[in-house]
Structure formats: C-alpha cells, structure tokens
Enzyme design. Structure first.
Site, PDB file in Angstrom:
ATOM      1  CB  THR A   1      22.757  48.071   1.541  1.00 31.44           C
ATOM      2  OG1 THR A   1      24.110  47.812   2.553  1.00 31.44           O
ATOM      3  CG2 THR A   1      23.808  47.933   0.133  1.00 31.44           C
ATOM      4  N   GLY A   2      20.596  47.672   3.636  1.00 28.49           N
ATOM      5  CA  GLY A   2      19.881  47.863   4.881  1.00 28.49           C
ATOM      6  C   GLY A   2      19.459  48.909   5.295  1.00 28.49           C
ATOM      7  CB  ALA A   3      17.746  51.405   3.036  1.00 28.52           C
TER       8      ALA A   3
ATOM      9  CB  SER B   1      31.361  46.237  14.369  1.00 25.70           C
ATOM     10  OG  SER B   1      31.257  45.923  15.997  1.00 25.70           O
TER      11      SER B   1
ATOM     12  CE1 TYR C   1      27.110  42.109  13.468  1.00 29.41           C
ATOM     13  CE2 TYR C   1      28.744  42.649  15.033  1.00 29.41           C
ATOM     14  CZ  TYR C   1      27.870  43.206  13.954  1.00 29.41           C
ATOM     15  OH  TYR C   1      27.936  44.397  13.643  1.00 29.41           O
TER      16      TYR C   1
ATOM     17  CB  SER D   1      16.121  48.229  10.191  1.00 26.35           C
ATOM     18  OG  SER D   1      15.915  47.777  11.597  1.00 26.35           O
TER      19      SER D   1
END
Length: 337
Positions: free
Chosen positions: A16-18, A145, A158, A20
């Site tokens: 996913t989020g592929a 993160s 975030y 960038s």
C-alpha cells in the site's frame, strides 16, 4: 502451523502507498528481486505509469486504485491479488499521511483523517491479509516509525497513530500466534527517510517542514521490509539515528522531552528550501508522487544497525541494553539524599 515464509522470488507481495517514498522503493526492489507485486495507492496516473515501466522490463505487477481508509477498497485490493496471481504471500501496510503543527492548530477533522489512513488503513490491511493467509501462512509487515516509541512536537497526530500501530501490531501478532495461523507479523520502525512526506503533509507551521537529520534513503526501508517478507522478525529499526533517539527516550525520557522542546520545531523547518509546490498537502487527495523528497538533503544509502539486526534479533536487544546502561552511567547522580 509453523512459520515458513517463501523465498522472495516465489512471493506475491501487496504494497500500500506504492507510488511514493518507501512504498515505491519497496515495489521497485521487490520486482527487481523477482517477486510479483500488487501495488495500491490513490494516485491512478502514478500507478499506471509504475505498472507500465516495470512490466516493460519483464516485471510482474498488478495495480489497484484504493484509499486504505476504506475497508471495502482494501478488500478489493485482496481480490485483485487473487485474480491476478492467485493470492498473495506478504502484505505490506505502508500507506501513511501526516500534518505539521501543534495539536491545537490542527483541526479535529484532520486529526481524524490521519488516524483513518495511518491506523485504520493498517487495521483494514491487516484484517484482509489475515483472512486470506490463515492456514496458508505468510507475512504481514506494518510500517510504523521511531515515533512509535516517542512523540515529537509539531507531529502529534502522526505520533499518536504510530503509537497505535505498534499496539495494533503487537495485538495482531499475539492473536495470530494464539490460533496457530502461521503468519509472521513485523513492525518496521524507520527513522527519518528522504521521502516526499514533508511536502505531502498538511502544514500549519509558519515555515516549510522538513525531516530532521540524519536521513536515510527509502531503499533502507525497502531492505528491511523485504527481509521481513522472508524472515520472521518482531521489530526492525531502519536507520541507526532513529534507534538512538528511541533509546534515549527510554533511558532518559525527561531529557528527551527537554531536547525536543528546545530544538524540535526548528529541526523540522527549512525556510530556505520549501520543496516542490506541486507535492504539497495530499491529506485528502493525491498530489505529485516521487521516490525522494525534492529538498536538498543528504541521505545515507545504508544502515549498519539494520544489517546487524538482520544477522540475529538478539543484536538489537544487546544494543538496547548496552546503550541504556551507557546513558544511565553517564547520568548525573542525585546526591541530595
């Protein structure tokens, strides 16, 4: 069921989020190593360009336009993987978004949007992946993160989502182990990575945002993720700078707070280099995507800390204990009692 993961070249991997940053690096490297990939993101034009470019070189890739905050859209991604390749072996929850500004500056609706993508997107992907892989085995890799370990000023929403993702990942791992599902669950904790994130994030500060150094190239995260596709690991830190920040926070939380209060805002601002305006603010709709950020920064191409963790998981534990002892020994003693 025991944990047995296929070699990468025999796998189908959903990312996913592929289009960038880390997601794009994961897709490109997975295809280069022989895996088939199902790439998903909101940016249809970028997905089509990615598919055309990689398939022209013989890569096996299918695409699906989806916003991970929508459970139905995520289930469609799984269906596309089944239709294109007969299923999938690893699922990488990488899509993410963010804001810069104080908790008060960021509207509540934007807080919710960050959670919809960063937390619920991971939940949706994890549930869809687990339903498919139960009894077959595979890997779920969630991109968290270093901010899963501590908070940073100007990125409260975030940070909150990344703390939530850590709890979600740990719970998912326990539940799947409890039922003997044969699914590996890994949390990747990148440090600062040179992606378009600062340009894509919605900004409420009075200066353009940036990521504080040291920065690492997205290939470091791709290396960690693809290792986890083949090798069961609980946690992998991508970048030594991020690990040191986490260790300091655990060993001396108040000192970490004070450092953050003093330099946290200015370390995340770059007034002389705002980056590409065409990339700004993708919170609710896609903007121009790219592998790297457009700001002038130095990014390390490898991580010694990551390579050490790949040798054996105990390496990370030894590093945590050693660094904690070193900080504790250097901390001024209270002689008032």
């Amino acid at each position: 069921m025991s944990l047995t993961l296929k070699p990468l070249h025999d796998q189908v991997i959903v990312v996913t989020g592929a289009t960038s940053g880390n997601g794009l690096a994961i897709v490109e490297e997975a295809v280069r190593r022989g895996a088939a990939v199902v790439a998903t993101a909101r940016n249809e034009a970028a997905l089509e360009a990615l598919r055309d470019r990689l398939s022209a070189d013989g890569g096996r890739i299918a695409i699906c336009v989806a916003d991970v905050s929508d459970m139905a859209a995520v289930e469609l991604v799984a269906a596309v993987a089944v239709e294109a390749f007969g299923g999938f072996d690893s699922w990488v929850n990488n899509a993410g978004t963010g804001t810069y500004g104080t908790l008060d500056q960021v509207p509540v609706a934007d807080h919710r949007r960050v959670f919809d993508v960063n937390y619920f997107g991971v939940l949706h992907g994890s549930l869809a992946a687990a339903r498919h892989m139960r009894g077959r085995g595979g890997a779920i890799i969630n991109v968290g993160s270093i901010l899963s370990d501590r908070a940073i000023v100007e990125q409260g929403p975030y940070c909150a989502t990344k703390h939530a993702v850590q709890a979600l990942t740990d719970t998912l791992r326990m539940e799947l182990e409890q039922e003997g599902a044969g699914i590996s669950v890994t949390l990747i904790k990148p440090g600062a990575i040179d992606t378009p994130f600062p340009e894509h994030a919605r900004n409420f500060m009075d200066q353009p945002p940036r990521l504080p150094p040291p920065l690492y190239a997205p290939s470091v995260v791709a290396d960690a993720v693809l290792f986890a596709c083949e090798t069961p690991r609980r946690t992998l830190y991508a970048g030594g700078g991020g690990l040191l920040s986490s260790l300091l926070s655990r060993a001396a939380p108040r000192l970490s707070d004070k450092i953050m209060e003093l330099v946290g805002s200015v370390a995340q601002q770059k007034p002389e280099d705002p980056g590409d305006p065409a990339r700004r603010d993708n919170l609710y709709a896609p903007r121009v995507d790219a592998l790297r950020g457009s700001q002038d920064v130095h990014a390390r191409k490898s991580s010694t800390v990551l390579q050490a963790q790949k040798l054996h998981p105990a390496v990370l534990l030894l590093g945590v204990v050693g660094a904690g002892i070193a900080v504790a020994l250097s901390w001024p003693k209270d002689t008032s009692r």
